[in-house]
Design a protein around this motif. Sequence first.
Motif, PDB file in Angstrom:
ATOM      1  N   THR A   1     -10.897   2.148 145.713  1.00  0.00           N
ATOM      2  CA  THR A   1     -10.069   1.325 144.840  1.00  0.00           C
ATOM      3  C   THR A   1      -8.832   2.092 144.387  1.00  0.00           C
ATOM      4  N   GLY A   2      -7.790   1.341 144.161  1.00  0.00           N
ATOM      5  CA  GLY A   2      -6.581   1.924 143.602  1.00  0.00           C
ATOM      6  C   GLY A   2      -6.663   1.915 142.078  1.00  0.00           C
ATOM      7  N   LEU A   3      -5.519   2.083 141.447  1.00  0.00           N
ATOM      8  CA  LEU A   3      -5.460   2.124 139.992  1.00  0.00           C
ATOM      9  C   LEU A   3      -4.782   0.881 139.435  1.00  0.00           C
ATOM     10  N   MET A   4      -5.164   0.528 138.226  1.00  0.00           N
ATOM     11  CA  MET A   4      -4.431  -0.450 137.437  1.00  0.00           C
ATOM     12  C   MET A   4      -4.002   0.295 136.177  1.00  0.00           C
ATOM     13  N   VAL A   5      -2.696   0.474 136.022  1.00  0.00           N
ATOM     14  CA  VAL A   5      -2.169   1.233 134.893  1.00  0.00           C
ATOM     15  C   VAL A   5      -1.520   0.250 133.916  1.00  0.00           C
ATOM     16  N   SER A   6      -1.965   0.293 132.671  1.00  0.00           N
ATOM     17  CA  SER A   6      -1.427  -0.621 131.670  1.00  0.00           C
ATOM     18  C   SER A   6      -1.070   0.149 130.409  1.00  0.00           C
ATOM     19  N   SER A   7      -0.254  -0.484 129.571  1.00  0.00           N
ATOM     20  CA  SER A   7       0.165   0.190 128.340  1.00  0.00           C
ATOM     21  C   SER A   7       0.388  -0.821 127.233  1.00  0.00           C
ATOM     22  N   LYS A   8       0.343  -0.303 126.011  1.00  0.00           N
ATOM     23  CA  LYS A   8       0.630  -1.114 124.826  1.00  0.00           C
ATOM     24  C   LYS A   8       1.457  -0.277 123.869  1.00  0.00           C
ATOM     25  N   LEU A   9       2.441  -0.898 123.274  1.00  0.00           N
ATOM     26  CA  LEU A   9       3.199  -0.288 122.183  1.00  0.00           C
ATOM     27  C   LEU A   9       3.468  -1.405 121.181  1.00  0.00           C
ATOM     28  N   PRO A  10       2.552  -1.585 120.218  1.00  0.00           N
ATOM     29  CA  PRO A  10       2.716  -2.696 119.275  1.00  0.00           C
ATOM     30  C   PRO A  10       4.019  -2.598 118.492  1.00  0.00           C
ATOM     31  N   ARG A  11       4.538  -3.749 118.124  1.00  0.00           N
ATOM     32  CA  ARG A  11       5.759  -3.789 117.327  1.00  0.00           C
ATOM     33  C   ARG A  11       5.515  -3.092 115.995  1.00  0.00           C
ATOM     34  N   PHE A  12       6.507  -2.367 115.539  1.00  0.00           N
ATOM     35  CA  PHE A  12       6.462  -1.607 114.283  1.00  0.00           C
ATOM     36  C   PHE A  12       5.420  -0.488 114.311  1.00  0.00           C
ATOM     37  N   SER A  13       5.019  -0.047 115.503  1.00  0.00           N
ATOM     38  CA  SER A  13       4.081   1.067 115.619  1.00  0.00           C
ATOM     39  C   SER A  13       4.679   2.111 116.543  1.00  0.00           C
ATOM     40  N   ASP A  14       4.330   3.374 116.303  1.00  0.00           N
ATOM     41  CA  ASP A  14       4.791   4.440 117.186  1.00  0.00           C
ATOM     42  C   ASP A  14       3.695   4.847 118.165  1.00  0.00           C
ATOM     43  N   LYS A  15       2.547   4.156 118.137  1.00  0.00           N
ATOM     44  CA  LYS A  15       1.403   4.528 118.974  1.00  0.00           C
ATOM     45  C   LYS A  15       1.466   3.841 120.339  1.00  0.00           C
ATOM     46  N   TYR A  16       1.669   4.643 121.366  1.00  0.00           N
ATOM     47  CA  TYR A  16       1.708   4.166 122.749  1.00  0.00           C
ATOM     48  C   TYR A  16       0.343   4.415 123.355  1.00  0.00           C
ATOM     49  N   THR A  17      -0.291   3.364 123.865  1.00  0.00           N
ATOM     50  CA  THR A  17      -1.612   3.489 124.486  1.00  0.00           C
ATOM     51  C   THR A  17      -1.471   3.271 125.983  1.00  0.00           C
ATOM     52  N   LEU A  18      -1.881   4.274 126.741  1.00  0.00           N
ATOM     53  CA  LEU A  18      -1.839   4.220 128.202  1.00  0.00           C
ATOM     54  C   LEU A  18      -3.267   4.145 128.719  1.00  0.00           C
ATOM     55  N   THR A  19      -3.529   3.178 129.589  1.00  0.00           N
ATOM     56  CA  THR A  19      -4.877   2.971 130.119  1.00  0.00           C
ATOM     57  C   THR A  19      -4.847   3.018 131.637  1.00  0.00           C
ATOM     58  N   ILE A  20      -5.781   3.765 132.206  1.00  0.00           N
ATOM     59  CA  ILE A  20      -5.942   3.806 133.662  1.00  0.00           C
ATOM     60  C   ILE A  20      -7.325   3.265 133.982  1.00  0.00           C
ATOM     61  N   ALA A  21      -7.363   2.228 134.819  1.00  0.00           N
ATOM     62  CA  ALA A  21      -8.622   1.593 135.206  1.00  0.00           C
ATOM     63  C   ALA A  21      -8.606   1.351 136.706  1.00  0.00           C
ATOM     64  N   SER A  22      -9.733   0.962 137.227  1.00  0.00           N
ATOM     65  CA  SER A  22      -9.821   0.628 138.645  1.00  0.00           C
ATOM     66  C   SER A  22      -9.115  -0.695 138.900  1.00  0.00           C
ATOM     67  N   ALA A  23      -8.384  -0.768 139.995  1.00  0.00           N
ATOM     68  CA  ALA A  23      -7.708  -2.016 140.365  1.00  0.00           C
ATOM     69  C   ALA A  23      -8.725  -3.078 140.777  1.00  0.00           C
ATOM     70  N   ASP A  24      -9.912  -2.647 141.158  1.00  0.00           N
ATOM     71  CA  ASP A  24     -10.983  -3.572 141.520  1.00  0.00           C
ATOM     72  C   ASP A  24     -12.237  -3.184 140.733  1.00  0.00           C
ATOM     73  N   PRO A  25     -12.356  -3.663 139.475  1.00  0.00           N
ATOM     74  CA  PRO A  25     -13.459  -3.220 138.615  1.00  0.00           C
ATOM     75  C   PRO A  25     -14.847  -3.619 139.117  1.00  0.00           C
TER      76      PRO A  25
END
Length: 197
Positions: free
Chosen positions: A126-150
């Motif tokens: 399987t490859g990777l699925m890379v996702s991220s979140k940076l909520p509005r008014f927050s400085d916290k960037y969350t990076l997630t690496i998961a399987s492209a085929d869970p």
Amino acid sequence: MTTTTTETVNGTTSSPTTTPKKTNLLDHHSIKHLLDETVTEIVTSRGYREDVRMSNVRLLIGAVIIIIALFAQFYNKKFPDNKNFLIGCIGLYVIFNGILQLIIYTKEKNAFLFTYPPAGSAYNSTGLMVSSKLPRFSDKYTLTIASADPKSISAKPTVELTKSVTKWFTKDGVLVEGLLWKDVEGLINDYANKRSK
């Protein structure tokens, strides 16, 4: 994207210089875009080729939606003679828009990168699925690496990193790429070292 230029002074060419990546620290969309773009560079530099099939499907559906809208706009009959045609176009527009939203909601979520497995990796199908979140008014960037085929038997558990963006940017909005590369490569290594589910 980092650009490399070569300067010529008094007829001699100096070594290449890289232009630093810079963003507006007051615009969280701009920050997230720059971080996502850089993470994509880091992941692909590790031998993961980008899988653009999902993007192509989205583009195809988007093109169909535009064609439907153009047909509705430029159909050669005037209202009310074209009423049934317009109703059909509106129905198709809603259906294809619904399909597009369903793909985004169920498949993509917050993902900005899908990859194929690294070349020569027989044990990892399987490859990777890379996702991220940076909520509005927050400085916290969350990076997630998961399987492209869970659902695959070789899928590995998801790994995640949450960090303040202030750790990667100077006060002028210049990205300190070395620090980001170190954190992202560490996360990729964590994922690679995990056992399959």
